[in-house]
Design a protein around this motif. Structure first.
Motif, PDB file in Angstrom:
ATOM      1  N   PRO A 129       0.831  -1.200   0.000  1.00 60.05           N
ATOM      2  CA  PRO A 129       0.000   0.000   0.000  1.00 60.05           C
ATOM      3  C   PRO A 129       0.872   1.258   0.000  1.00 60.05           C
ATOM      4  CG  PRO A 129      -0.748  -1.553   1.676  1.00 60.05           C
ATOM      5  CD  PRO A 129       0.556  -2.065   1.157  1.00 60.05           C
ATOM      6  N   GLU A 130       0.505   2.214  -0.852  1.00 60.98           N
ATOM      7  CA  GLU A 130       1.264   3.457  -0.959  1.00 60.98           C
ATOM      8  C   GLU A 130       0.980   4.343   0.248  1.00 60.98           C
ATOM      9  OE1 GLU A 130       1.546   7.285  -3.957  1.00 60.98           O
ATOM     10  OE2 GLU A 130       0.707   5.404  -4.688  1.00 60.98           O
ATOM     11  N   TYR A 131       2.029   4.960   0.757  1.00 64.08           N
ATOM     12  CA  TYR A 131       1.894   5.895   1.872  1.00 64.08           C
ATOM     13  C   TYR A 131       1.696   7.283   1.292  1.00 64.08           C
ATOM     14  CZ  TYR A 131       2.820   8.106   6.386  1.00 64.08           C
ATOM     15  OH  TYR A 131       2.718   8.822   7.553  1.00 64.08           O
ATOM     16  N   SER A 132       0.649   7.973   1.752  1.00 63.91           N
ATOM     17  CA  SER A 132       0.434   9.336   1.243  1.00 63.91           C
ATOM     18  C   SER A 132       1.091  10.304   2.215  1.00 63.91           C
ATOM     19  CB  SER A 132      -1.053   9.628   1.099  1.00 63.91           C
ATOM     20  OG  SER A 132      -1.681   9.558   2.360  1.00 63.91           O
ATOM     21  N   GLY A 133       1.949  11.114   1.702  1.00 69.30           N
ATOM     22  CA  GLY A 133       2.662  12.082   2.520  1.00 69.30           C
ATOM     23  C   GLY A 133       3.681  12.802   1.665  1.00 69.30           C
ATOM     24  N   ILE A 134       4.406  13.693   2.280  1.00 63.79           N
ATOM     25  CA  ILE A 134       5.424  14.460   1.566  1.00 63.79           C
ATOM     26  C   ILE A 134       6.755  13.743   1.715  1.00 63.79           C
ATOM     27  CG2 ILE A 134       6.634  16.667   1.444  1.00 63.79           C
ATOM     28  CD1 ILE A 134       4.060  17.946   2.622  1.00 63.79           C
ATOM     29  N   GLY A 157      -4.031  -7.080   4.451  1.00 67.76           N
ATOM     30  CA  GLY A 157      -3.599  -8.400   4.888  1.00 67.76           C
ATOM     31  C   GLY A 157      -2.285  -8.434   5.650  1.00 67.76           C
ATOM     32  N   PHE A 158      -1.725  -7.293   5.958  1.00 66.36           N
ATOM     33  CA  PHE A 158      -0.494  -7.246   6.749  1.00 66.36           C
ATOM     34  C   PHE A 158      -0.856  -7.334   8.224  1.00 66.36           C
ATOM     35  CE2 PHE A 158       0.836  -5.403   2.773  1.00 66.36           C
ATOM     36  CZ  PHE A 158       2.145  -5.838   2.616  1.00 66.36           C
ATOM     37  N   GLU A 159      -0.169  -8.215   8.945  1.00 66.58           N
ATOM     38  CA  GLU A 159      -0.434  -8.412  10.365  1.00 66.58           C
ATOM     39  C   GLU A 159       0.692  -7.822  11.198  1.00 66.58           C
ATOM     40  OE1 GLU A 159      -1.132 -12.529  11.147  1.00 66.58           O
ATOM     41  OE2 GLU A 159      -2.754 -12.650   9.682  1.00 66.58           O
ATOM     42  N   LYS A 160       0.317  -7.170  12.278  1.00 68.99           N
ATOM     43  CA  LYS A 160       1.299  -6.533  13.144  1.00 68.99           C
ATOM     44  C   LYS A 160       2.157  -7.602  13.814  1.00 68.99           C
ATOM     45  CE  LYS A 160       1.759  -2.803  16.388  1.00 68.99           C
ATOM     46  NZ  LYS A 160       1.098  -1.657  16.982  1.00 68.99           N
ATOM     47  N   ALA A 161       3.483  -7.534  13.597  1.00 70.33           N
ATOM     48  CA  ALA A 161       4.404  -8.507  14.170  1.00 70.33           C
ATOM     49  C   ALA A 161       5.244  -7.892  15.292  1.00 70.33           C
ATOM     50  CB  ALA A 161       5.327  -9.060  13.087  1.00 70.33           C
ATOM     51  N   SER A 162       5.347  -6.579  15.307  1.00 74.46           N
ATOM     52  CA  SER A 162       6.064  -5.843  16.355  1.00 74.46           C
ATOM     53  C   SER A 162       5.522  -4.421  16.344  1.00 74.46           C
ATOM     54  CB  SER A 162       7.579  -5.860  16.075  1.00 74.46           C
ATOM     55  OG  SER A 162       7.928  -4.904  15.095  1.00 74.46           O
ATOM     56  N   PRO A 163       5.986  -3.571  17.241  1.00 72.71           N
ATOM     57  CA  PRO A 163       5.475  -2.199  17.231  1.00 72.71           C
ATOM     58  C   PRO A 163       5.713  -1.445  15.917  1.00 72.71           C
ATOM     59  CG  PRO A 163       6.549  -2.644  19.315  1.00 72.71           C
ATOM     60  CD  PRO A 163       6.821  -3.825  18.422  1.00 72.71           C
ATOM     61  N   VAL A 164       6.681  -1.891  15.106  1.00 73.59           N
ATOM     62  CA  VAL A 164       6.971  -1.180  13.849  1.00 73.59           C
ATOM     63  C   VAL A 164       6.879  -2.063  12.606  1.00 73.59           C
ATOM     64  CG1 VAL A 164       8.470   0.520  14.978  1.00 73.59           C
ATOM     65  CG2 VAL A 164       9.477  -1.567  14.015  1.00 73.59           C
ATOM     66  N   ARG A 165       6.630  -3.357  12.767  1.00 73.15           N
ATOM     67  CA  ARG A 165       6.678  -4.294  11.636  1.00 73.15           C
ATOM     68  C   ARG A 165       5.315  -4.923  11.370  1.00 73.15           C
ATOM     69  NH1 ARG A 165      11.121  -8.972  10.339  1.00 73.15           N
ATOM     70  NH2 ARG A 165       9.751 -10.299   9.116  1.00 73.15           N
ATOM     71  N   VAL A 188       6.475  -4.681   6.085  1.00 70.02           N
ATOM     72  CA  VAL A 188       6.579  -3.228   6.036  1.00 70.02           C
ATOM     73  C   VAL A 188       7.036  -2.750   7.403  1.00 70.02           C
ATOM     74  CG1 VAL A 188       5.333  -1.057   5.679  1.00 70.02           C
ATOM     75  CG2 VAL A 188       4.677  -3.089   4.372  1.00 70.02           C
ATOM     76  N   ILE A 189       7.973  -1.827   7.402  1.00 66.64           N
ATOM     77  CA  ILE A 189       8.385  -1.152   8.631  1.00 66.64           C
ATOM     78  C   ILE A 189       7.774   0.247   8.589  1.00 66.64           C
ATOM     79  CG2 ILE A 189      10.334  -0.228   9.958  1.00 66.64           C
ATOM     80  CD1 ILE A 189      10.246  -3.295   9.951  1.00 66.64           C
ATOM     81  N   VAL A 190       7.067   0.615   9.643  1.00 67.38           N
ATOM     82  CA  VAL A 190       6.490   1.952   9.788  1.00 67.38           C
ATOM     83  C   VAL A 190       7.019   2.476  11.117  1.00 67.38           C
ATOM     84  CG1 VAL A 190       4.389   3.331   9.926  1.00 67.38           C
ATOM     85  CG2 VAL A 190       4.411   1.218   8.575  1.00 67.38           C
ATOM     86  N   GLU A 191       7.883   3.474  11.033  1.00 62.06           N
ATOM     87  CA  GLU A 191       8.592   3.907  12.232  1.00 62.06           C
ATOM     88  C   GLU A 191       8.657   5.430  12.311  1.00 62.06           C
ATOM     89  OE1 GLU A 191      12.895   2.768  14.229  1.00 62.06           O
ATOM     90  OE2 GLU A 191      12.559   2.328  12.129  1.00 62.06           O
ATOM     91  N   ALA A 226       9.487   1.377   5.089  1.00 58.10           N
ATOM     92  CA  ALA A 226      10.398   0.487   4.362  1.00 58.10           C
ATOM     93  C   ALA A 226       9.640  -0.770   3.957  1.00 58.10           C
ATOM     94  CB  ALA A 226      11.609   0.125   5.216  1.00 58.10           C
ATOM     95  N   PHE A 227       9.635  -1.062   2.665  1.00 52.23           N
ATOM     96  CA  PHE A 227       9.019  -2.280   2.139  1.00 52.23           C
ATOM     97  C   PHE A 227      10.124  -3.311   1.950  1.00 52.23           C
ATOM     98  CE2 PHE A 227       6.099   0.770  -0.405  1.00 52.23           C
ATOM     99  CZ  PHE A 227       5.313   1.012   0.706  1.00 52.23           C
ATOM    100  N   HIS A 228       9.925  -4.511   2.462  1.00 58.33           N
ATOM    101  CA  HIS A 228      10.891  -5.597   2.341  1.00 58.33           C
ATOM    102  C   HIS A 228      10.264  -6.774   1.603  1.00 58.33           C
ATOM    103  CE1 HIS A 228      12.476  -3.416   5.823  1.00 58.33           C
ATOM    104  NE2 HIS A 228      13.622  -4.059   5.660  1.00 58.33           N
TER     105      HIS A 228
END
Length: 131
Positions: free
Chosen positions: A40-45, A81-89, A97-100, A109-111
């Protein structure tokens, strides 16, 4: 003296071959390659050009956005369909996906995990998509 020279050459070749499997390649891109279209694309600057890192274990694209994390994006990840595996993953199949939050920036970060010692770069020869 000849045996020592042969030993040194073999040792140096061994080190070169051994290290060739551990190489990490990082490049800056203007556009996100199609390889990452499933995320999924992140909308932001966007503050910097995205960086692609390739290792024997994964290929990753890292992006930094202005401001704090958009909580709606976390919902979008869950719906995709992405499941939370840690506070940022957030994991899904062979991707994550890492969202930090870093100060007043958001790092996304997409891996994509690569199989075994597959040396093929999944980004090579892909057509970039607009960002």
């Amino acid at each position: 003296m000849g045996a020592i020279s042969v030993f040194i050459i073999i040792f140096v070749l061994f080190i070169i071959i051994r290290n060739s499997n551990k190489t990490t390649k990082t490049t800056t891109v203007d556009k996100i390659p199609e390889t990452f279209i499933e995320f999924p694309e992140y909308s932001g600057i966007l503050l910097k050009k995205p960086k692609i890192t390739t290792t024997p274990k994964y290929v990753r694209i890292t992006m930094f956005y202005k401001g704090d994390i958009d909580e709606n994006y976390l919902d979008t990840l869950n719906r995709a369909g992405f499941e939370k595996a840690s506070p940022v993953r957030y994991d899904k199949n062979n991707t994550y996906v890492i969202v930090e939050k870093i100060n007043h920036l958001t790092k996304i970060a997409f891996h994509i995990k690569t199989a075994g010692n597959n040396s093929t770069n999944p980004v090579d020869n892909n057509n970039p998509i607009s960002f």
